[in-house]
Structure formats: C-alpha cells, structure tokens
Design a protein around this motif. Sequence first.
Motif, mmCIF file in Angstrom:
data_model
loop_
_atom_site.group_PDB
_atom_site.id
_atom_site.type_symbol
_atom_site.label_atom_id
_atom_site.label_comp_id
_atom_site.label_asym_id
_atom_site.label_seq_id
_atom_site.Cartn_x
_atom_site.Cartn_y
_atom_site.Cartn_z
ATOM 1 N N LYS A 210 39.177 6.705 55.260
ATOM 2 C CA LYS A 210 38.855 8.017 55.429
ATOM 3 C C LYS A 210 38.823 8.329 57.127
ATOM 4 O O LYS A 210 39.342 9.118 57.545
ATOM 5 C CB LYS A 210 37.187 8.385 55.216
ATOM 6 N N ASP B 165 41.181 10.883 59.266
ATOM 7 C CA ASP B 165 40.545 11.921 60.169
ATOM 8 C C ASP B 165 41.168 11.680 61.657
ATOM 9 O O ASP B 165 41.465 12.823 62.113
ATOM 10 C CB ASP B 165 39.016 11.586 60.151
ATOM 11 N N ARG C 1 37.639 18.082 65.158
ATOM 12 C CA ARG C 1 36.582 17.246 64.678
ATOM 13 C C ARG C 1 35.340 18.118 64.260
ATOM 14 O O ARG C 1 34.612 17.857 63.307
ATOM 15 C CB ARG C 1 36.076 16.293 65.930
ATOM 16 N N TRP D 264 37.222 18.215 53.866
ATOM 17 C CA TRP D 264 36.649 17.468 52.986
ATOM 18 C C TRP D 264 35.620 18.351 52.016
ATOM 19 O O TRP D 264 35.622 17.881 50.793
ATOM 20 C CB TRP D 264 35.691 16.322 53.677
ATOM 21 N N ILE E 159 37.913 19.052 60.201
ATOM 22 C CA ILE E 159 37.852 17.842 59.276
ATOM 23 C C ILE E 159 36.778 18.273 58.310
ATOM 24 O O ILE E 159 36.994 17.883 57.175
ATOM 25 C CB ILE E 159 37.550 16.755 60.082
#
Length: 419
Positions: A390, A394, A284, A292, A288
């Motif tokens: 999204k 994730d 996290r 992006w 991630i």
Amino acid sequence: MSQGTLYIMEQSPRSFILADIIKHYKLDVKLTTEKDAAYNAKFPLGKTPAFIGPKGYALSETIAIATYLFSLVSKDQIGGLLGKNGQQYAAIVKYISLFNQEWIEAVTPNFYMAVGRAPFNKKANDENLAKLDVLGNILETRLNDFTFLVGERLTYADLFVAAALTFGLSTVVGAPFLKKFPNVARWFNTVAKSSFWEGRFDSYKPADPPLVFTPPKKEKKEKAPAAAAAAAAPAKKEAAPKAAAAEEPAPAAAPKPKHPLEALGKPKAPLDEWKRTYSNEETREVAIPWFWKNQYDPEEWSLWKVDYKYNDELTLTFMSNNLVGGFFNRLSASTKYMFGCMVVYGENNNNGITGAFLVRGQDYVPAFDVAPDWESYEFTKLDASKEEDKKFFDNMLAWDEPVVVNGEKREISDGKVFK
C-alpha cells in the motif's frame, strides 16, 4: 554541395541557438521542422535537434551538433567565441553542459505541471525551483566579478546559457528571477544585444508574473450544490433516470466486445471521477484518501507493480522518461480500464523505471498487451492489505518519497501519469 540538414523545434532553445549559428555564419545547412524518412531512419528516439550531413553523417544532442557546425566555420570568423585556449574551451563546455542538463531539465517538469500536461506535485515543483535558484547563484557569483562567463569576452557559453535561460524566464521563473539576480540581469541584457542573434531578442520580455499551477478545483466544487439541489427538486424526479441513462448508454450490439475488458461490464466506481480528483486535488492530503475510500474495490480492480526489465540499458534520465511516455502512448487503447504512474529513479547512467497501476479485473494481460512492448516490463500483483504494498502504491501516486530498490533508497527524478 549542401552541408546537411538540421531538424529543429523552433521554440526550443536547444534548437534555435543551432539555427542561429547557421544563419549568423551563413552555412549551407537546411533548416526544417518536418521529420522525413531520412530523419526517421537515423533517429529512432524522435528527438530534436538532430543533424544529417553529407554521406549520411548523423548527429544528435545539441552540444555535439554545435561542435560540428563550428568546425564548418573558419577560425577567423569564430574569433574568441570558443575561447583562446584549452582551459577556456573546457570552461565553455562546463557551462553549456550544466545548463543544458540541469536548467532545462528543472524548468520542463514545472512548465508541464503549470499548463496541466502533468499532475501537480508540490514537492517536485519546489525542488525544481530551488535548483533553479542554485543555478542562478552560480551565475550571480561569477558575474559579480566578471563581465562574461568565461574570460572577459563573449563566448559560446554566454550565448548558450542565455538561450537556455529564456525557457525559464518566459515561463516559470520570469522577471522576478532577474530582479533577484541583478548581475545575471545585466549580463543577460548584454548578451541579448549581441549581433549573433540578429535581433532575436529585440522585443523579448520575461514573463511577469511567472507561470504557476492554478488548480481548477474551486470552480468545480461550486457547481456541486446546484447539481444536488436540482436532483432533489420534485420536478426533476422523473428526469433523473433519463439523465443516468444518457450518461451510461447501453453497449452497442456487437458480436464481440472491442476490448476484452468490456466483458467485465461497468464497475461500480468508474475511473473518470478518480482521474479528476487526482488531477485537481493535493495528492497526499485529498486524492489518496479519496482513492481508498471511493475508488478501490478489490473485487472489481487489481493493483500491479510494473518494472522495466532492462534498467542496465538505460542512460540519461530524460530518455528513460521518454521511454515511459512512448509506452503510455501505446497503451492508449486501455485508457478506460486502468490508471497508473511510472517514475524514473536515480541519475544519468544509473537509473531505473518502476510504477504502479490500477487495472480493471484481476488479470493484467488484457490491459497491457495492447502495447507491442508490454513484455519489456515485469508485473507483480500488489496486496493492499499489506502495509508495504500500500505504501509503494501511494508513493507512486505522490512521488514524494524515495523508492527502495534492492534495499537501497533511490530518489525519484521524473515520471509520467497514465490517465
């Protein structure tokens, strides 16, 4: 006449305790670690332990196999090992079932994460350790007042649970677990000295310290400044294009590409760096956002939600996870063109499979049809501009939130990463 063949994986507690039943009672059962044609015909899941008896009688699952093996032994030889009455036998089965499922299935994912066979997920790791503590407390409470798990005599419950504990004691909980639970330590040392084992645990020592996940990221980051300095040095200016050329060789001249997605050419952001980032960084916090910012380009890549079509046929969660593993193995020809995670949500006899993939190009078919069973899955394109899509993608990377299925939140129990 031979009483059958037992197929085992020697280091697995589920297997070696069955092997020790055969050895201790001198049963005429062949032990083998080689899976032959007879095994393949009877056990399509490819799991061990597995047993084939006379006239093709076949059994899988360690509890069922042990029950059959004990039926081959006279009652005088067994004595009180299976309890003195129906209530004690039921209690024996209770402990065997509890630790066969909950203990081993909590240790396994933590072990895989610690040795790098699965991406590290701190939440899952901590939850599994908490579950192992709960199981330790169950034993500690019982053994505070009793010498053994069922009654005051050694039973198969003690033998099996001790064998199951070795998987964790040798790896992810180690010696500190026995220090935390002194009654369990006393009991384990007593059971380990039983003549049943024929010396198996004479030199056994739990791991101290336990096995833990150690991220390799710091070592890799130390090399970055040197590489940057070398690239900036005047003497290296002419060498740089050659290095780039060496890293990205021109495709071999061939009338047709080996994989359909080769026709799309090389993407601006190859997958290798993303895969390293995902494997080595906190999901996290680092991986991630990196994905992006640096990896996902909607003109070069597409995102897909992948759902198993036949969830109503799934039974045990570990079997569902093994099904995912087999699917991933058959997708290996497309490794260079996609990355994904699939999870098992729910519990035994009420679970499902879902996941998400990053795929080269805008069509999922060329990437997935290399697997013969790809049509067992449903593919839905995700739109990263939509918050819901999204968020789902994730979570398939992080596995730290429930998945929503038909409006119901379902906890993630296991999963695998395709990389």
